[in-house]
Design a protein around this motif. Structure first.
Motif, PDB file in Angstrom:
ATOM      1  N   SER A  92      40.772  18.400  20.127  1.00  0.00           N
ATOM      2  CA  SER A  92      41.444  19.716  20.817  1.00  0.00           C
ATOM      3  C   SER A  92      41.546  19.521  22.283  1.00  0.00           C
ATOM      4  N   GLY A  93      41.523  18.253  22.664  1.00  0.00           N
ATOM      5  CA  GLY A  93      41.551  18.262  24.121  1.00  0.00           C
ATOM      6  C   GLY A  93      40.398  18.492  24.948  1.00  0.00           C
ATOM      7  N   VAL A  94      39.102  18.438  24.151  1.00  0.00           N
ATOM      8  CA  VAL A  94      37.994  18.511  24.877  1.00  0.00           C
ATOM      9  C   VAL A  94      37.431  17.126  25.072  1.00  0.00           C
ATOM     10  N   GLU A  95      37.355  16.842  26.512  1.00  0.00           N
ATOM     11  CA  GLU A  95      37.302  15.397  26.846  1.00  0.00           C
ATOM     12  C   GLU A  95      35.815  14.691  27.009  1.00  0.00           C
ATOM     13  N   ARG A  96      35.014  15.927  27.349  1.00  0.00           N
ATOM     14  CA  ARG A  96      33.546  15.549  27.430  1.00  0.00           C
ATOM     15  C   ARG A  96      32.730  16.329  26.717  1.00  0.00           C
ATOM     16  N   VAL A  97      31.369  15.699  26.561  1.00  0.00           N
ATOM     17  CA  VAL A  97      30.241  16.596  25.989  1.00  0.00           C
ATOM     18  C   VAL A  97      29.925  17.803  26.889  1.00  0.00           C
ATOM     19  N   THR A  98      29.969  17.391  28.144  1.00  0.00           N
ATOM     20  CA  THR A  98      29.604  18.370  29.413  1.00  0.00           C
ATOM     21  C   THR A  98      30.598  19.269  29.513  1.00  0.00           C
ATOM     22  N   PRO A  99      30.317  20.528  29.002  1.00  0.00           N
ATOM     23  CA  PRO A  99      31.593  21.504  29.025  1.00  0.00           C
ATOM     24  C   PRO A  99      31.709  21.872  30.577  1.00  0.00           C
ATOM     25  N   ASN A 100      33.013  22.552  30.814  1.00  0.00           N
ATOM     26  CA  ASN A 100      33.391  23.065  32.020  1.00  0.00           C
ATOM     27  C   ASN A 100      32.788  24.212  32.475  1.00  0.00           C
ATOM     28  N   ILE A 103      30.876  17.685  20.453  1.00  0.00           N
ATOM     29  CA  ILE A 103      32.382  18.241  20.969  1.00  0.00           C
ATOM     30  C   ILE A 103      32.393  19.480  20.187  1.00  0.00           C
ATOM     31  N   LEU A 104      32.042  19.434  18.808  1.00  0.00           N
ATOM     32  CA  LEU A 104      32.377  20.679  18.006  1.00  0.00           C
ATOM     33  C   LEU A 104      31.586  21.876  18.851  1.00  0.00           C
ATOM     34  N   PHE A 105      30.536  21.883  19.148  1.00  0.00           N
ATOM     35  CA  PHE A 105      29.614  22.813  19.827  1.00  0.00           C
ATOM     36  C   PHE A 105      30.238  23.207  20.959  1.00  0.00           C
ATOM     37  N   VAL A 106      30.918  22.396  21.881  1.00  0.00           N
ATOM     38  CA  VAL A 106      31.599  22.868  22.989  1.00  0.00           C
ATOM     39  C   VAL A 106      32.755  23.612  22.649  1.00  0.00           C
ATOM     40  N   ARG A 107      33.399  23.318  21.592  1.00  0.00           N
ATOM     41  CA  ARG A 107      34.527  23.846  21.219  1.00  0.00           C
ATOM     42  C   ARG A 107      34.432  25.249  20.884  1.00  0.00           C
ATOM     43  N   GLN A 108      33.183  25.375  20.077  1.00  0.00           N
ATOM     44  CA  GLN A 108      32.622  26.728  19.630  1.00  0.00           C
ATOM     45  C   GLN A 108      32.044  27.594  20.986  1.00  0.00           C
ATOM     46  N   GLU A 109      31.560  27.158  22.019  1.00  0.00           N
ATOM     47  CA  GLU A 109      31.385  27.774  23.027  1.00  0.00           C
ATOM     48  C   GLU A 109      32.422  28.244  23.710  1.00  0.00           C
ATOM     49  N   TYR A 110      33.586  27.086  23.926  1.00  0.00           N
ATOM     50  CA  TYR A 110      34.791  27.738  24.555  1.00  0.00           C
ATOM     51  C   TYR A 110      35.458  29.023  24.001  1.00  0.00           C
ATOM     52  N   GLN A 111      35.356  28.891  22.545  1.00  0.00           N
ATOM     53  CA  GLN A 111      35.750  30.048  21.795  1.00  0.00           C
ATOM     54  C   GLN A 111      34.892  31.364  22.006  1.00  0.00           C
ATOM     55  N   LEU A 145      33.657  31.925  24.764  1.00  0.00           N
ATOM     56  CA  LEU A 145      34.075  32.429  25.955  1.00  0.00           C
ATOM     57  C   LEU A 145      35.551  32.922  26.296  1.00  0.00           C
ATOM     58  N   GLY A 146      36.386  32.769  25.070  1.00  0.00           N
ATOM     59  CA  GLY A 146      37.620  33.286  25.101  1.00  0.00           C
ATOM     60  C   GLY A 146      38.540  32.101  25.618  1.00  0.00           C
ATOM     61  N   VAL A 147      38.391  30.898  25.783  1.00  0.00           N
ATOM     62  CA  VAL A 147      39.271  30.042  26.110  1.00  0.00           C
ATOM     63  C   VAL A 147      40.099  29.679  24.972  1.00  0.00           C
ATOM     64  N   ASP A 148      41.427  29.533  25.415  1.00  0.00           N
ATOM     65  CA  ASP A 148      42.572  29.136  24.511  1.00  0.00           C
ATOM     66  C   ASP A 148      42.554  27.733  24.266  1.00  0.00           C
ATOM     67  N   LEU A 149      42.133  27.311  23.169  1.00  0.00           N
ATOM     68  CA  LEU A 149      41.917  25.847  22.663  1.00  0.00           C
ATOM     69  C   LEU A 149      43.380  25.482  22.314  1.00  0.00           C
ATOM     70  N   ASP A 150      44.254  26.055  21.752  1.00  0.00           N
ATOM     71  CA  ASP A 150      45.622  25.364  21.822  1.00  0.00           C
ATOM     72  C   ASP A 150      46.116  25.248  23.135  1.00  0.00           C
ATOM     73  N   ALA A 151      46.155  26.120  24.079  1.00  0.00           N
ATOM     74  CA  ALA A 151      46.687  25.763  25.458  1.00  0.00           C
ATOM     75  C   ALA A 151      45.875  24.596  26.040  1.00  0.00           C
ATOM     76  N   LEU A 152      44.627  24.383  25.696  1.00  0.00           N
ATOM     77  CA  LEU A 152      43.824  23.488  26.239  1.00  0.00           C
ATOM     78  C   LEU A 152      44.156  21.989  25.795  1.00  0.00           C
ATOM     79  N   GLN A 153      44.458  22.085  24.449  1.00  0.00           N
ATOM     80  CA  GLN A 153      45.000  20.898  23.572  1.00  0.00           C
ATOM     81  C   GLN A 153      46.175  20.287  24.002  1.00  0.00           C
ATOM     82  N   GLN A 154      47.249  21.381  24.325  1.00  0.00           N
ATOM     83  CA  GLN A 154      48.666  21.119  24.777  1.00  0.00           C
ATOM     84  C   GLN A 154      48.460  20.620  26.233  1.00  0.00           C
TER      85      GLN A 154
END
Length: 720
Positions: free
Chosen positions: A47-55, A167-175, A177-186
């Motif tokens: 979903s556009g998450v490049e690194r294990v280290t989250p932003n 990466i799955l954990f980072v996606r959960q963390e972004y969610q 925090l309210g990060v739009d994963l669709d926008a991140l992926q796009q």
């Protein structure tokens, strides 16, 4: 090959520029598969998450991660993030620090992810570490032991699986925090796609520019070679022309140079590009860590075996092909030149069979080579497709076991195809290169052939030694034999042709009359003795100066495509219109020229095929007269004229050339009766010299010729 590289020596700068452009093209070509892999692995799967280290992440998550880390890694993590309003934001951007963080955080994030699947939040782990009686360092040691055990359980798939779960954990963390994963992926897909588009445009621009420059270099090489060959052939004497044959020289100037031109383009485009893309592909494959490098070895081995077999089979035929092209050109030239004779003797069927044999021999060789080479592309495609299937089969197992990602497999296939294509390009050139090598050798034979007739050394050049040339030609004990001949054609010839006099040379067929005349303009050089003009050895004159003194009319009239005017002024740009018309009148050509609608601007076809034999001969004579030389050389040039025209021409000519030496080779005694000197040749030797009357009285050979051509009344009883 060395000859071809020699031709490129003048274009080294352009070759270096082409190499630089090819490096740019190869870089783009080799980078694109990596982006394709990233789109599949990162853009789609992650979903556009490049690194294990989250932003960014929650501060509680950061605190929980520190429990799994060593003190050094914990300090690094805390320095990398700034906490504000309960959110930790990444503040570093250098790749080395991020790579170290990725490696340190992967397993801790997997542990937190698995805890999350069991409903345990990071805050719970923090609370456990803060319980009374629990030492924090002991707690951290226990957690690190757990993740080490977990890594051992994953085995070979540890890196890939931990990365994906992290990466799955980072996606959960972004969610969280309210990060739009669709926008991140796009955003990631559009950014990566834009980079791919930019690289593609750069690659296309580099490829087009390199191709254009390579074409220019090849065209320049072809032009230079044609010029060199032409200049060399023009400098050849008759001996060199006879050695190569006209048909072969035409083939070398056209077909052989075309072969080299094609190979130069391939050298600059394919031979330079193939190693770059091949080596680059191998390096990229090594960085994919797929464990399928053995497939590359198999592919390269099979390709090399195929190339060796094809070259072994086809190479001798390529070498033979150029000789067969020479043969077709020779037969075609003979048939087209002698078409009227062939028709007159009803030999069309025989000549058709002769041409058909030469044509079929060439066709058979070309079919063999083409059939052999036509096997190469299907075989290459079979190898490429077989390798693709092998990669998918081996890669599918890796994907199933979790040791490989789909994008890595796609990139590996692409890199492998690039490596195979590099060998394919090299194989194509390796087949064409020997044929071009043969062509280069044939061209070099022409360029390296020493010229037997050449200007004297500067210290011997006597161009300027005489200001006023009279045109007295003297043969001093001249002997001559053709190259590689066993006997002399002319032996001990001595006579002098003086200005204002006509010297005729007569003899039976094969006695050496034309050969003797051809020694004066140095179409051949004498073997012994010397020929002088006004006491100067003609070998001490530049060819340009010597030919300026001579007006030569060959036995067979030769005209060039253009107009009548361009042919009559062929002797030099300084010939005036008045001199041209006067020469035409003397040669009895003015009447038929004026009868043409366009007069002197009437077109002359190639070889003068649109004028009769007599007209062609008169125009050839007029061309020599218009030059106003000091010595006239007529090689049986009146044979196509009727007696009336011949007599009128000679009367007019005698007034024009009264200050020049005239040397005539003749078959008919009637044309030389009034010559001041007649040289009689018999089997290459002088049988007699004198006037008609003197020879009739003293020379049996001349008497025999005269009685065979003239009646007793015409002879007037001379020598009876």
């Amino acid at each position: 090959m060395l000859n071809i590289l020699r031709y490129l020596k003048k274009h080294v700068g352009m070759a270096v520029l082409i190499l630089a452009l090819l490096c740019v093209q190869a870089y783009c070509d080799l980078t694109l598969p990596k982006y394709t892999s990233d789109i599949v692995d990162v853009g789609i799967q992650q979903s556009g998450v490049e690194r294990v280290t989250p932003n960014q992440m929650r501060d509680t998550t950061l605190e929980a991660l520190t429990l799994f880390l060593s003190n050094e890694d914990e300090a690094l993590l805390r320095r990398a993030y700034a906490i504000e309003d309960g959110t930790a934001r990444l503040t570093v951007s250098d790749s080395a620090t991020l790579d170290r963080l990725d490696q340190a955080l992967s397993m801790p994030m997997v542990a937190l992810y698995q805890m999350g699947q069991q409903g345990m939040e990071p805050s719970v782990l923090i609370q456990q570490s803060e319980q009374v009686g629990v030492d924090r360092e002991t707690f951290k040691t226990q957690l690190r032991t757990q993740i080490e055990t977990m890594a051992d359980q994953y085995g070979a798939a540890a890196d890939t699986m931990t990365s994906q779960m992290a990466i799955l954990f980072v996606r959960q963390e972004y969610q969280a925090l309210g990060v739009d994963l669709d926008a991140l992926q796009q955003t990631y897909l559009l950014t990566t796609g834009g980079k791919m588009l930019a690289l593609t445009l750069l690659m296309v621009a580099a490829a087009i520019t390199a191709g254009m420059l390579a074409s220019r270099v090849a065209a320049s090489v072809g032009m230079e070679l044609r010029s060199q060959v032409f200049r060399k052939v023009v400098s050849f004497g008759s001996a060199e022309i006879d050695r190569f044959s006209t048909a072969s020289l035409i083939t070398r100037s056209t077909n052989d140079i075309q072969q080299i031109q094609m190979v130069v383009v391939m050298l600059l485009r394919l031979v330079l590009y193939a190693p770059i893309i091949g080596i680059g592909g191998i390096v990229r494959v090594a960085t994919t860590r797929t464990g399928m490098g053995w497939i590359i070895g198999v592919a390269v081995g099979v390709l090399l075996a195929l190339i060796v077999v094809l070259m072994t089979v086809a190479m001798p035929k390529f070498k033979k092909m150029q000789t067969l092209i020479d043969r077709v050109n020779l037969v075609s030239r003979e048939i087209l030149t002698g078409l009227n004779v062939i028709r007159a003797f009803s030999r069309e069927e025989y000549e058709e069979k002769r041409f058909d044999k030469a044509n079929r021999d060439l066709m058979g060789t070309q079919l063999f080579t083409n059939r052999t080479m036509s096997m190469m592309m299907p075989a290459m495609m079979l190898i490429m497709n077989g390798i693709s299937v092998l990669i998918v089969w081996a890669g599918a197992h890796g994907v199933d076991l979790g040791t490989m990602q789909v994008g890595d497999m796609i990139a590996f296939i692409t890199y492998t195809m690039q490596i195979v294509m590099a060998f394919l390009m090299i194989s194509v050139v390796s087949i064409m290169l020997p044929r071009a090598g043969v062509s280069a050798k044939r061209i070099q034979e022409v360029l390296d052939t020493p010229v037997s007739i050449h200007d004297p050394a500067p210290d011997k050049n006597r161009d300027e030694s005489k200001g006023d040339w009279r045109g007295e030609v003297c043969f001093e004990d001249v002997s001559f034999r053709y190259p590689d001949a066993q006997a002399d054609v002319l032996e001990h010839i001595s006579f002098t042709a003086r200005p204002g006099e006509t010297t005729a040379i007569i003899g039976s067929t094969g006695s050496g009359k034309s050969t003797l005349l051809n020694l004066i303009p140095r179409f051949f050089d004498v073997s012994y003795g010397r020929i002088t003009i006004d006491g100067v050895d003609i070998r001490d004159l530049s060819l340009h100066k010597l030919h300026n003194l001579l007006g030569y009319v060959p036995q067979k009239g030769v005209l060039f495509s253009g107009t009548i005017e361009s042919n009559l002024k062929f002797g030099g740009a300084d010939i005036t219109d008045a001199a041209m018309t006067q020469a035409a009148a003397i040669a009895q050509a003015d009447d038929f020229i004026q009868a043409k609608p366009e007069g002197y601007q009437s077109p002359i076809a190639q070889g003068g095929s649109n004028v009769s034999g007599g007209q062609k001969q008169r125009l050839s004579i007029a061309r020599a007269i218009a030059k106003q030389p000091k010595v006239y050389l007529f090689d049986d040039s009146f044979s196509a004229l009727d007696y009336k025209t011949d007599a009128a021409l000679r009367r007019a000519l005698s007034q024009q050339v009264k200050d020049a030496a005239v040397i005539i080779v003749a078959q008919r005694i009637s044309t030389i009766l009034h010559a001041q000197q007649i040289v009689v040749l018999d089997e290459g030797k002088v049988a007699g010299i004198g006037t008609h009357e003197e020879l009739m009285a003293s020379c049996p050979t001349y008497q025999e010729i005269a009685r065979s051509q003239l009646s007793d009344a015409e002879l007037g009883g001379a020598g009876a």
